[in-house]
Motif scaffolding. Structure first.
Motif, PDB file in Angstrom:
ATOM      1  N   PHE B 199       0.822  -1.206   0.000  1.00 20.90           N
ATOM      2  CA  PHE B 199       0.000   0.000   0.000  1.00 20.90           C
ATOM      3  C   PHE B 199       0.862   1.264   0.000  1.00 20.90           C
ATOM      4  CE2 PHE B 199      -2.206   3.268   2.618  1.00 20.90           C
ATOM      5  CZ  PHE B 199      -3.165   3.610   1.690  1.00 20.90           C
ATOM      6  N   ALA B 222      -8.800   5.382  -5.938  1.00 18.76           N
ATOM      7  CA  ALA B 222      -9.086   4.572  -4.751  1.00 18.76           C
ATOM      8  C   ALA B 222      -7.895   4.567  -3.809  1.00 18.76           C
ATOM      9  CB  ALA B 222      -9.440   3.142  -5.164  1.00 18.76           C
ATOM     10  N   HIS B 223      -6.695   4.541  -4.380  1.00 18.80           N
ATOM     11  CA  HIS B 223      -5.504   4.507  -3.544  1.00 18.80           C
ATOM     12  C   HIS B 223      -5.356   5.789  -2.739  1.00 18.80           C
ATOM     13  CE1 HIS B 223      -2.705   1.137  -3.582  1.00 18.80           C
ATOM     14  NE2 HIS B 223      -1.994   1.925  -2.807  1.00 18.80           N
ATOM     15  N   ALA B 226      -7.917   5.841   0.043  1.00 21.34           N
ATOM     16  CA  ALA B 226      -7.497   4.937   1.114  1.00 21.34           C
ATOM     17  C   ALA B 226      -6.410   5.592   1.964  1.00 21.34           C
ATOM     18  CB  ALA B 226      -7.003   3.617   0.523  1.00 21.34           C
ATOM     19  N   PHE B 230      -6.438   6.097   5.968  1.00 19.15           N
ATOM     20  CA  PHE B 230      -5.338   5.650   6.840  1.00 19.15           C
ATOM     21  C   PHE B 230      -4.837   6.809   7.694  1.00 19.15           C
ATOM     22  CE2 PHE B 230      -0.865   5.042   7.753  1.00 19.15           C
ATOM     23  CZ  PHE B 230      -0.839   3.752   8.241  1.00 19.15           C
TER      24      PHE B 230
END
Ligand SMILES: Nc1ncnc2c1ncn2[C@@H]1O[C@H](COP(=O)(O)OP(=O)(O)O)[C@@H](O)[C@H]1O
Ligand SMILES: [Mg+2]
Lengths: 259, 347
Positions: B199, B222-223, B226, B230
């Motif tokens: 990730f 999407a990354h 995310a 986080f």
């Protein structure tokens, strides 16, 4: 559109099928009404002078750009509106004419990312363990493009030729079914060129590709069919021999300053 | 079976921790033996908390290339949720649920909030990311100030204290010091670890080259979202500790000055490494704690400390775009080259 083309639309089983693909940049048609069918496993060269629209064609196929009009099918599936990553996950791969690599990461990390991108666990927070399958796969790819000695080198420290080789490794990650190579041989030394030809001809038979290549000699050795592009349009299609002997092509090539 | 080639043993990860980290860790552990309550609670406690919130920005900006000004608001949202779902002095609004309910609820809500902001912000780049997150942060500030039904408006919540877990009053200086130290160290370790996970690596790839990442099969949008989620988890824990330290929360906690302070802390410390935000936070807290006294000793108004912080910020950004950490690294590199007889000796 001919009748044969019209019939071919349904379940043609082509690896790649372009219909009337056009890409406008403002008033300029970088590619215009390109229709092309490539069989699975077929290896094709795309020729054409600078600005003929070859790279734009690749960008439309991979989804880097959306075409202005026309449709693109990949292994029978209409992917015209798909984002790039969805096409890649269906087995499409590409290299870039101007290397597009991760300069701040090592060779190993670059290839590892490529392997990760087409596998599960893209969002994994856990570091790969030693002997991780993807890492083994990455090491194999690094070996395949002869970069093992540079495995831990930062990509920004690689030579030009090494960066071109790394481009190839990234395109071979996972289980590619169809690859677009954008002038992979440009700027390579004769030895590096021979190395590249060996890699291309050594690919498993089911993997088809399109290669953009200026050098006829190289193109003829790695491709079984040829598409000539000119001013954004498909100008001629045929076997290498047909294209070489074609009077119009010869005129264009000589007239265009090639040769 | 006798001649199996043996791999040289990889050093266990603990062995790879450099000596300075051990030294700093040891110093921090024995700190309560030498430091007074003010230093433990106010200086270090606050440093660790602000460091965590700034760390969440460092993660987004340093690894993801996204300068988000929403991190303080996410922290404050978590703080508010602790006050609303847990105990507070505002009995009409707080729900007085047990800690094992209100802490996870606060973290989850703050994370969802941060991810939603991320979803709005990730399609923008550079200055536009800063602008959109700043706009949402100020909207959040005004909303909390005007909403009396949930956030209790201008007043906010008082008497928000940590639970008496294991019979310890966690707001006492020494327990609070170890609580914040533990949480800060854990956040730091998690970020260091995740930066080399698939990730984290992919996030750095997205930062450097989103187009190529998409061509490798990564969903860039999407990354990025995310990554916001986080980072929000870290900011949320920072926010919970912050509300406990102040024992209160009000709109000012997530006001624009506080939002900007987090950016200043992260930039001054350095956005390249996870330790940077903590260094920045320590500088900030030291200035805020002692600059007023120093100023009044010189006969200047104590209000001028903000000017000092601003000047320090300017100097750092001017001389070292990668913060104090960058200065330190360059100094070490220069010393190393001087010690090198081949290159430095002839100067
Ligand atoms: N991103 C872009 N924006 C504007 N024009 C472009 C862009 N990419 C390519 N073009 C134009 O489209 C035409 C085809 O370019 P390209 O596909 O790169 O040709 P080739 O790869 O065959 O040399 C050229 O005239 C080029 O200037
Ligand atoms: Mg090109």
């Amino acid at each position: 559109m001919s009748m044969a083309e019209g019939l071919g639309q349904v379940g043609s089983g082509a690896a790649l099928e372009l219909r009337g693909v056009t890409k406008m940049f403002g008033a300029l048609a970088a590619i215009a009404d390109v229709t092309m069918t490539v069989r699975p496993g077929e290896r094709r060269a795309v020729l054409g002078s600078n600005g003929a629209g070859k790279t734009t064609l690749f960008n439309c196929v991979t989804g880097d750009f959306l075409p202005t009009s026309g449709s693109i099918r990949l292994f029978g599936e209409d992917v015209t509106a798909f984002p790039a990553h969805e096409r890649i996950r269906r087995g499409l791969r590409r290299t870039y004419q101007i290397s597009l690599l991760f300069g701040g990461l090592s060779v190993a990390d670059n290839v590892y990312l490529a392997c990760r991108g087409v596998s599960r666990g893209r969002f994994s927070l856990l570091r790969p363990r030693r002997g991780d399958a993807l890492q083994a796969q990455a090491d194999e790819l690094i070996e395949a493009v002869r970069l093992t000695a540079a495995r831990d080198t930062m990509v920004s420290d690689l030579s030009y030729g090494q960066q071109r080789q790394l481009e190839i490794a990234l395109a071979l990650a996972g289980a590619p079914r169809f690859i677009l190579f954008d002038e992979p041989a440009a700027g390579l030394s004769p030895t590096e060129r021979a190395e590249l030809i060996k890699i291309l001809t050594g690919l498993p038979e089911h993997i088809g590709y399109i290669i953009i290549e200026h050098d006829m000699d190289v193109a003829l050795r790695v491709a079984e069919s040829v598409t000539m592009m000119h001013n954004g349009r498909v100008f001629k299609e045929g076997t290498p021999a047909e294209i070489e002997d074609d009077a119009e092509v010869q005129e264009l090539y000589l007239g265009g300053g090639h040769g | 079976m006798a001649v199996i080639e043996r791999q040289p043993a990889e050093p266990y990860w603990v062995e790879r921790i450099p000596a300075p980290v051990w030294a700093v860790g040891f110093l921090l552990l024995i700190m309560p033996a030498v430091a007074n309550d003010f230093v433990l609670f106010q200086v270090f406690g606050w440093t660790f908390i602000l460091g965590m919130i700034a760390l969440s920005l460092m993660f987004l900006a340093g690894y993801g290339g996204m300068v988000s000004l929403i991190q303080m608001s996410v922290a404050a949202l978590a703080g508010y949720m602790v006050a609303i779902f847990g105990p507070s002095g505002v009995e009409a609004l707080s729900l007085f649920l047990p800690w094992y309910v209100y802490i996870p609820v606060a973290v989850v809500i703050a994370t969802i909030g941060g991810a939603l902001v991320g979803a709005l912000a990730v399609r923008t780049e550079g200055i536009y990311t800063i602008m959109i997150t700043l706009a949402i942060a100020s909207a959040f500030f005004y909303f909390t100030r005007q909403n009396y039904g949930i956030f209790n408006g201008y007043t906010g919540f008082n008497l928000v204290v940590p639970p008496q877990l294991f019979g310890v009053d966690w707001r006492q200086p020494v327990p609070f010091y170890y609580l914040t130290l533990g949480m800060a160290a854990l956040s730091w370790l998690v970020v260091v670890y995740v930066s080399r996970s698939p990730f984290g690596l992919a996030l750095q790839g997205v930062r450097d080259n989103p187009r190529r990442m998409a061509a490798l099969g990564f969903n860039v949008t999407a990354h990025r979202i995310a990554a916001y989620a986080f980072a929000s988890v870290i900011a949320a824990f920072g926010g919970i500790l912050l509300v406990w330290q102040n024992a209160q929360i009000s709109p000012g906690t997530a006001g624009i000055p506080a939002v900007i302070d987090i950016l200043v802390i992260a930039v001054v410390g350095g956005l390249k490494r996870p330790i940077g935000p903590f260094i920045g936070a320590l500088i900030y807290v030291l200035l805020r704690s002692f600059a007023p006294d120093a100023l009044s000793a010189f006969g200047l108004s104590t209000e001028r400390f903000k000017l000092l912080i601003g000047l320090g910020f300017l100097l750092i950004v001017f001389f070292s775009p990668d913060g104090v950490l960058g200065l330190w690294e360059r100094w070490r590199a220069r010393r190393a080259s001087k010690a090198d007889p081949l290159r430095g000796g002839s100067r």
